[in-house]
Design a protein around this motif. Sequence first.
Motif, short mmCIF file in Angstrom:
data_model
loop_
_atom_site.label_atom_id
_atom_site.label_comp_id
_atom_site.label_asym_id
_atom_site.label_seq_id
_atom_site.Cartn_x
_atom_site.Cartn_y
_atom_site.Cartn_z
N SER A 82 0.86 -1.18 0.00
CA SER A 82 0.00 0.00 0.00
C SER A 82 0.90 1.22 0.00
CB SER A 82 -0.94 0.02 1.22
OG SER A 82 -0.22 0.19 2.43
N SER A 89 -4.70 -0.98 -2.04
CA SER A 89 -3.54 -1.87 -2.00
C SER A 89 -3.36 -2.55 -3.35
CB SER A 89 -3.71 -2.91 -0.89
OG SER A 89 -4.83 -3.74 -1.15
N SER A 101 3.82 -1.09 3.64
CA SER A 101 3.20 0.22 3.42
C SER A 101 4.33 1.24 3.28
CB SER A 101 2.30 0.61 4.59
OG SER A 101 1.27 -0.33 4.79
N PRO A 135 -7.51 -5.45 0.68
CA PRO A 135 -6.83 -4.37 1.41
C PRO A 135 -7.03 -4.43 2.91
CG PRO A 135 -8.79 -3.52 0.30
CD PRO A 135 -8.61 -4.93 -0.17
#
Length: 322
Positions: A82, A89, A101, A135
């Motif tokens: 992400s 995502s 992330s 996600p």
Amino acid sequence: MQRLAPALREDNVPADLISLIETILTATKEISFLVSQAHLGDVMGSTVDENIQGEVQKKLDVVANDLFKDILLESGFVKAISSEEEDTSVAGEKHGKFIVSFDPLDGSSNIDINSLIGTIFSIHKAPADMEASDPDMFKQSGNHQVCAGYVLYGPATMLVMTTGKGTHFYVLDRTHGGFSLVERNVKVPQDTQEFAINMSNQRFWQAPMQNYIKDLLAGDTGPRGKNFNMRWIAAMVGDIHRVLTRGGLFTYPADNKNPEKPYKLRLMYEANPMSFLIEQAGGLAMTSKGRIMDMEPTDIHQRVEVIMGSKNEVEACLAYYK
């Protein structure tokens, strides 16, 4: 000086996580080169697009994001990523052990003026029972991070990273192309006379933050009885690096400038990784209501208020909210 992999093995970091970290750093070394050459190529200025945050993208934002995304997804270690620059995502290897992330280029408003920028990343274990395209696997609190760090593209390219056994400083050694450990177990001083805040938003802050900053500005004639200096780089990587290096308080508080967006910084790829680094260095990382890394995310682009840095000063700030 000790190179990266042996330093990580000394902290008993698993081999597969070391491989992922080295993959991330491959991307940051390429970004470091691109940043240094930006004024010589066609990657300056803004695009005509906005990211999911509604922010105008810099050309180098897009280049850095694509580079980071491609290298991570091709590695085979990552189930999904992400990013600040992605709407949602992005799925990777369905059997990948980790999710990552990242903010590929924090402080990108500084690009055109050749000031500090950096890359921030956070690594969690991937839930084995969820699809790579889901996600919701990113909805894990900061407490579950297995690694967090940033790479600062300054006079030296510096990696600041933790795997839960202290916060360590590394520098990119261009003689051999790898990162070398330069300081182990960095500690944030508990007291400080320095703070970082965007003063242009002062009129929009809540009363507790207004009162806190007013008392800091009163200096030795006010209730704090000492003078404070303000520093503001406008890149979280730069301001947090200063706090880790010599102490201080960094805050991006709630404000009412846009009632629909009271917070500025993103939980998943800014607040959580920086909180992990600060806490591992003995500091505090809070909102006005509690510890940042205890928050259960509701969205991969969730925003939060941030008050972090030297322990005693963060506590002094939070006292204004009681």
